[in-house]
Design a protein around this motif. Structure first.
Motif, PDB file in Angstrom:
ATOM      1  N   SER A  34       0.795  -1.220   0.000  1.00 36.47           N
ATOM      2  CA  SER A  34       0.000   0.000   0.000  1.00 36.47           C
ATOM      3  C   SER A  34       0.830   1.274   0.000  1.00 36.47           C
ATOM      4  O   SER A  34       0.279   2.354  -0.082  1.00 36.47           O
ATOM      5  N   ASP A  35       2.146   1.193   0.065  1.00 30.64           N
ATOM      6  CA  ASP A  35       2.937   2.418   0.159  1.00 30.64           C
ATOM      7  C   ASP A  35       4.344   2.163  -0.378  1.00 30.64           C
ATOM      8  O   ASP A  35       4.790   1.024  -0.513  1.00 30.64           O
ATOM      9  N   GLU A  36       5.036   3.263  -0.672  1.00 30.12           N
ATOM     10  CA  GLU A  36       6.376   3.170  -1.248  1.00 30.12           C
ATOM     11  C   GLU A  36       7.355   2.504  -0.302  1.00 30.12           C
ATOM     12  O   GLU A  36       8.197   1.698  -0.717  1.00 30.12           O
ATOM     13  N   LEU A  37       7.266   2.842   1.007  1.00 30.39           N
ATOM     14  CA  LEU A  37       8.146   2.193   1.977  1.00 30.39           C
ATOM     15  C   LEU A  37       7.921   0.688   1.954  1.00 30.39           C
ATOM     16  O   LEU A  37       8.877  -0.096   1.986  1.00 30.39           O
ATOM     17  N   GLY A  38       6.671   0.277   1.872  1.00 34.13           N
ATOM     18  CA  GLY A  38       6.367  -1.147   1.823  1.00 34.13           C
ATOM     19  C   GLY A  38       7.026  -1.832   0.653  1.00 34.13           C
ATOM     20  O   GLY A  38       7.513  -2.960   0.766  1.00 34.13           O
ATOM     21  N   ARG A  39       7.054  -1.168  -0.484  1.00 34.54           N
ATOM     22  CA  ARG A  39       7.704  -1.750  -1.663  1.00 34.54           C
ATOM     23  C   ARG A  39       9.201  -1.938  -1.428  1.00 34.54           C
ATOM     24  O   ARG A  39       9.781  -2.947  -1.822  1.00 34.54           O
ATOM     25  N   ARG A  40       9.810  -0.978  -0.795  1.00 31.57           N
ATOM     26  CA  ARG A  40      11.248  -1.088  -0.505  1.00 31.57           C
ATOM     27  C   ARG A  40      11.513  -2.209   0.498  1.00 31.57           C
ATOM     28  O   ARG A  40      12.492  -2.954   0.368  1.00 31.57           O
ATOM     29  N   LEU A  41      10.626  -2.348   1.469  1.00 31.74           N
ATOM     30  CA  LEU A  41      10.797  -3.396   2.475  1.00 31.74           C
ATOM     31  C   LEU A  41      10.605  -4.784   1.861  1.00 31.74           C
ATOM     32  O   LEU A  41      11.325  -5.730   2.199  1.00 31.74           O
ATOM     33  N   LYS A  42       9.620  -4.893   0.960  1.00 33.62           N
ATOM     34  CA  LYS A  42       9.350  -6.188   0.331  1.00 33.62           C
ATOM     35  C   LYS A  42      10.565  -6.709  -0.442  1.00 33.62           C
ATOM     36  O   LYS A  42      10.727  -7.918  -0.624  1.00 33.62           O
TER      37      LYS A  42
ATOM     38  N   VAL B 247      17.050 -16.527   6.993  1.00 33.85           N
ATOM     39  CA  VAL B 247      16.583 -15.752   5.853  1.00 33.85           C
ATOM     40  C   VAL B 247      15.442 -14.842   6.305  1.00 33.85           C
ATOM     41  O   VAL B 247      14.696 -15.184   7.236  1.00 33.85           O
ATOM     42  N   ILE B 248      15.337 -13.677   5.691  1.00 33.45           N
ATOM     43  CA  ILE B 248      14.180 -12.798   5.933  1.00 33.45           C
ATOM     44  C   ILE B 248      13.031 -13.377   5.116  1.00 33.45           C
ATOM     45  O   ILE B 248      12.994 -13.266   3.893  1.00 33.45           O
ATOM     46  N   GLU B 249      12.109 -14.030   5.793  1.00 32.11           N
ATOM     47  CA  GLU B 249      11.078 -14.785   5.084  1.00 32.11           C
ATOM     48  C   GLU B 249       9.965 -13.888   4.558  1.00 32.11           C
ATOM     49  O   GLU B 249       9.481 -14.080   3.436  1.00 32.11           O
ATOM     50  N   SER B 250       9.531 -12.910   5.346  1.00 29.67           N
ATOM     51  CA  SER B 250       8.433 -12.062   4.877  1.00 29.67           C
ATOM     52  C   SER B 250       8.423 -10.730   5.606  1.00 29.67           C
ATOM     53  O   SER B 250       8.891 -10.623   6.750  1.00 29.67           O
ATOM     54  N   VAL B 251       7.898  -9.723   4.922  1.00 27.64           N
ATOM     55  CA  VAL B 251       7.608  -8.413   5.505  1.00 27.64           C
ATOM     56  C   VAL B 251       6.154  -8.107   5.162  1.00 27.64           C
ATOM     57  O   VAL B 251       5.769  -8.159   3.989  1.00 27.64           O
ATOM     58  N   SER B 252       5.348  -7.810   6.155  1.00 26.33           N
ATOM     59  CA  SER B 252       3.922  -7.606   5.926  1.00 26.33           C
ATOM     60  C   SER B 252       3.647  -6.276   5.238  1.00 26.33           C
ATOM     61  O   SER B 252       4.525  -5.399   5.141  1.00 26.33           O
ATOM     62  N   ASP B 253       2.419  -6.104   4.759  1.00 30.02           N
ATOM     63  CA  ASP B 253       1.946  -4.776   4.393  1.00 30.02           C
ATOM     64  C   ASP B 253       1.909  -3.921   5.658  1.00 30.02           C
ATOM     65  O   ASP B 253       2.014  -4.432   6.784  1.00 30.02           O
ATOM     66  N   ARG B 254       1.747  -2.631   5.484  1.00 27.83           N
ATOM     67  CA  ARG B 254       1.666  -1.741   6.639  1.00 27.83           C
ATOM     68  C   ARG B 254       0.432  -2.089   7.468  1.00 27.83           C
ATOM     69  O   ARG B 254      -0.661  -2.271   6.931  1.00 27.83           O
TER      70      ARG B 254
ATOM     71  N   GLY C  14       0.799   1.127  17.508  1.00 31.87           N
ATOM     72  CA  GLY C  14       1.174   2.081  16.482  1.00 31.87           C
ATOM     73  C   GLY C  14       1.127   1.423  15.113  1.00 31.87           C
ATOM     74  O   GLY C  14       0.675   0.277  14.973  1.00 31.87           O
ATOM     75  N   THR C  15       1.592   2.137  14.105  1.00 37.94           N
ATOM     76  CA  THR C  15       1.570   1.640  12.731  1.00 37.94           C
ATOM     77  C   THR C  15       2.971   1.185  12.327  1.00 37.94           C
ATOM     78  O   THR C  15       3.956   1.885  12.585  1.00 37.94           O
ATOM     79  N   GLY C  16       3.044   0.011  11.694  1.00 37.26           N
ATOM     80  CA  GLY C  16       4.349  -0.504  11.303  1.00 37.26           C
ATOM     81  C   GLY C  16       4.237  -1.754  10.469  1.00 37.26           C
ATOM     82  O   GLY C  16       3.225  -1.975   9.776  1.00 37.26           O
ATOM     83  N   TYR C  17       5.260  -2.602  10.550  1.00 34.87           N
ATOM     84  CA  TYR C  17       5.382  -3.771   9.682  1.00 34.87           C
ATOM     85  C   TYR C  17       5.826  -4.977  10.503  1.00 34.87           C
ATOM     86  O   TYR C  17       6.713  -4.866  11.355  1.00 34.87           O
ATOM     87  N   PHE C  18       5.216  -6.127  10.216  1.00 26.93           N
ATOM     88  CA  PHE C  18       5.638  -7.378  10.821  1.00 26.93           C
ATOM     89  C   PHE C  18       6.750  -7.985   9.961  1.00 26.93           C
ATOM     90  O   PHE C  18       6.586  -8.133   8.746  1.00 26.93           O
ATOM     91  N   VAL C  19       7.872  -8.318  10.590  1.00 21.22           N
ATOM     92  CA  VAL C  19       9.024  -8.893   9.895  1.00 21.22           C
ATOM     93  C   VAL C  19       9.255 -10.304  10.442  1.00 21.22           C
ATOM     94  O   VAL C  19       9.414 -10.489  11.661  1.00 21.22           O
ATOM     95  N   THR C  20       9.267 -11.291   9.566  1.00 20.44           N
ATOM     96  CA  THR C  20       9.447 -12.691   9.963  1.00 20.44           C
ATOM     97  C   THR C  20      10.762 -13.220   9.417  1.00 20.44           C
ATOM     98  O   THR C  20      11.029 -13.097   8.214  1.00 20.44           O
ATOM     99  N   THR C  21      11.583 -13.774  10.291  1.00 19.98           N
ATOM    100  CA  THR C  21      12.799 -14.453   9.863  1.00 19.98           C
ATOM    101  C   THR C  21      12.647 -15.954  10.107  1.00 19.98           C
ATOM    102  O   THR C  21      11.995 -16.375  11.066  1.00 19.98           O
ATOM    103  N   ARG C  22      13.249 -16.742   9.203  1.00 23.59           N
ATOM    104  CA  ARG C  22      13.241 -18.203   9.350  1.00 23.59           C
ATOM    105  C   ARG C  22      14.665 -18.684   9.493  1.00 23.59           C
ATOM    106  O   ARG C  22      15.544 -18.302   8.731  1.00 23.59           O
TER     107      ARG C  22
ATOM    108  N   LEU D 281      16.279   0.879   7.751  1.00 15.49           N
ATOM    109  CA  LEU D 281      15.284   1.497   6.883  1.00 15.49           C
ATOM    110  C   LEU D 281      13.996   1.781   7.663  1.00 15.49           C
ATOM    111  O   LEU D 281      13.389   2.852   7.523  1.00 15.49           O
ATOM    112  N   LEU D 282      13.597   0.843   8.497  1.00 20.46           N
ATOM    113  CA  LEU D 282      12.398   1.040   9.305  1.00 20.46           C
ATOM    114  C   LEU D 282      12.612   2.140  10.341  1.00 20.46           C
ATOM    115  O   LEU D 282      11.730   2.979  10.569  1.00 20.46           O
TER     116      LEU D 282
END
Length: 324
Positions: free
Chosen positions: A8-16, A121-128, A134-142, A88-89
């Motif tokens: 949904s946002d430019e930051l999200g694209r960079r995180l993905k 490995v960085i498995e996933s970064v959620s949408d915002r 607060g507002t942010g992103y869930f980051v999952t490592t495997r 970045l976050l």
């Protein structure tokens, strides 16, 4: 037909773009699986399962992550990708972090002498996401753990990196005092629902195996001593003592007022649970301190078991004295 996750946002694209990037390659555990660490773990958890002692001992499966921890010096095999992602976050205002959950899968038991290597490995970064914090992103490592060429287990760890809800852009300005955010709710699932039902009734219920009568806490779907799936409950007497404790200073969370003591309470029945000690300042909490159960209502919905020190401090003429 598969669909790409909506960003949904430019930051999200960079995180993905960090999804799938390596966080560690062929890192080695700092110590082989060993009996002293197993013993310390079992003593802290109150786990008396005989499978974890003796010449044919195995390590408790839930120790999986313990064999990968790098301590204060870290691991030299760690890549820069994860640090870049967190930076970045941070730069985007998501400066706070809270661990949300972990998942583990076990391929085979670990035994003393096993030498662990692992890849992460960085498995996933959620949408915002917008949460109460607060507002942010869930980051999952495997993390995949190996002994030699064999996969022995997988550990997934998820955090929320977020911008605190009270934070505003622009110069600071005077604002009216805000109501304190609600305390986070416990995670209730099918394995522990009975415990929380008891708490709502102001009863502290301990699971008891109907096969061997072993008491256990936290609640589990089966007995760690004999493996029997059947259980009933006994109500705790409410007395116990502080087995261990830590004082939380940082990080501060909106619903809490640090510093405060978080204690591992050993109940008279022999099981241990984590809770808060009330009735004395945090700096006066001590190992061995006798405590008694109380139920504290934090709001109209949330009731939690806490433990009041049997010896409270009361003010007397500008000083203090112990009162029973």
């Amino acid at each position: 037909m598969a669909h790409e996750p909506r960003v949904s946002d430019e930051l999200g694209r960079r995180l993905k773009a960090y999804e799938g990037r390596t966080a560690a390659v062929s890192a080695a555990g700092k110590d082989p699986v060993n009996a002293p660490m197993i013993r310390h773990w079992c003593e802290a958890m109150g786990d008396t399962n005989p499978a974890y002692t003796g010449p044919d001992a195995i390590a408790p499966p839930t120790m999986l992550q313990a064999w990968t921890m790098g301590g204060l010096s870290g691991h030299t095999a760690r890549s820069s990708a994860y640090d870049e992602l967190l930076t970045l976050l941070d730069e985007s205002g998501c400066t706070s972090v809270v661990a949300t959950d972990c998942e583990q899968e076990y391929a085979r038991p670990l035994r003393p002498g096993d030498e662990i290597t692992f890849d992460a490995v960085i498995e996933s970064v959620s949408d915002r996401k917008t949460t109460k914090l607060g507002t942010g992103y869930f980051v999952t490592t495997r993390m995949d753990l190996h002994v030699g060429p064999d996969l022995v287990g997988t550990h997934r760890f998820r955090i929320l990196k977020y911008a605190p809800a009270h934070r505003r852009e622009g110069p600071p300005r005077e604002e009216p005092e805000r109501e304190k955010p609600p305390r986070p709710r416990p995670v209730v699932n099918r394995d522990n629902a009975g415990f929380w039902e008891g708490v709502r009734e102001r009863r502290l219920l301990i699971q008891r195996c109907t096969g061997c009568s072993t008491l256990r806490h936290p609640w589990l779907p089966g007995c760690a001593t004999c493996g029997h799936p059947g259980w009933d409950t006994v109500e705790a007497s409410g007395t116990g003592q502080v087995h261990s404790y830590v004082v939380m200073h940082h990080p501060p969370f909106p619903a809490f007022d640090p510093p405060y003591a978080v204690a591992l309470i050993e109940l008279t029945e022999g099981v241990r649970m984590i809770s808060n000690v009330i009735g004395v300042p945090y700096e006066e909490v001590r190992i061995g301190m006798p405590v008694r159960l109380e139920f504290k209502a934090y709001d109209e919905e949330l009731v939690l078991p806490v433990f009041r020190a049997e010896e409270e401090r009361v003010a007397v003429g500008g000083g203090s004295r112990a009162a029973r």
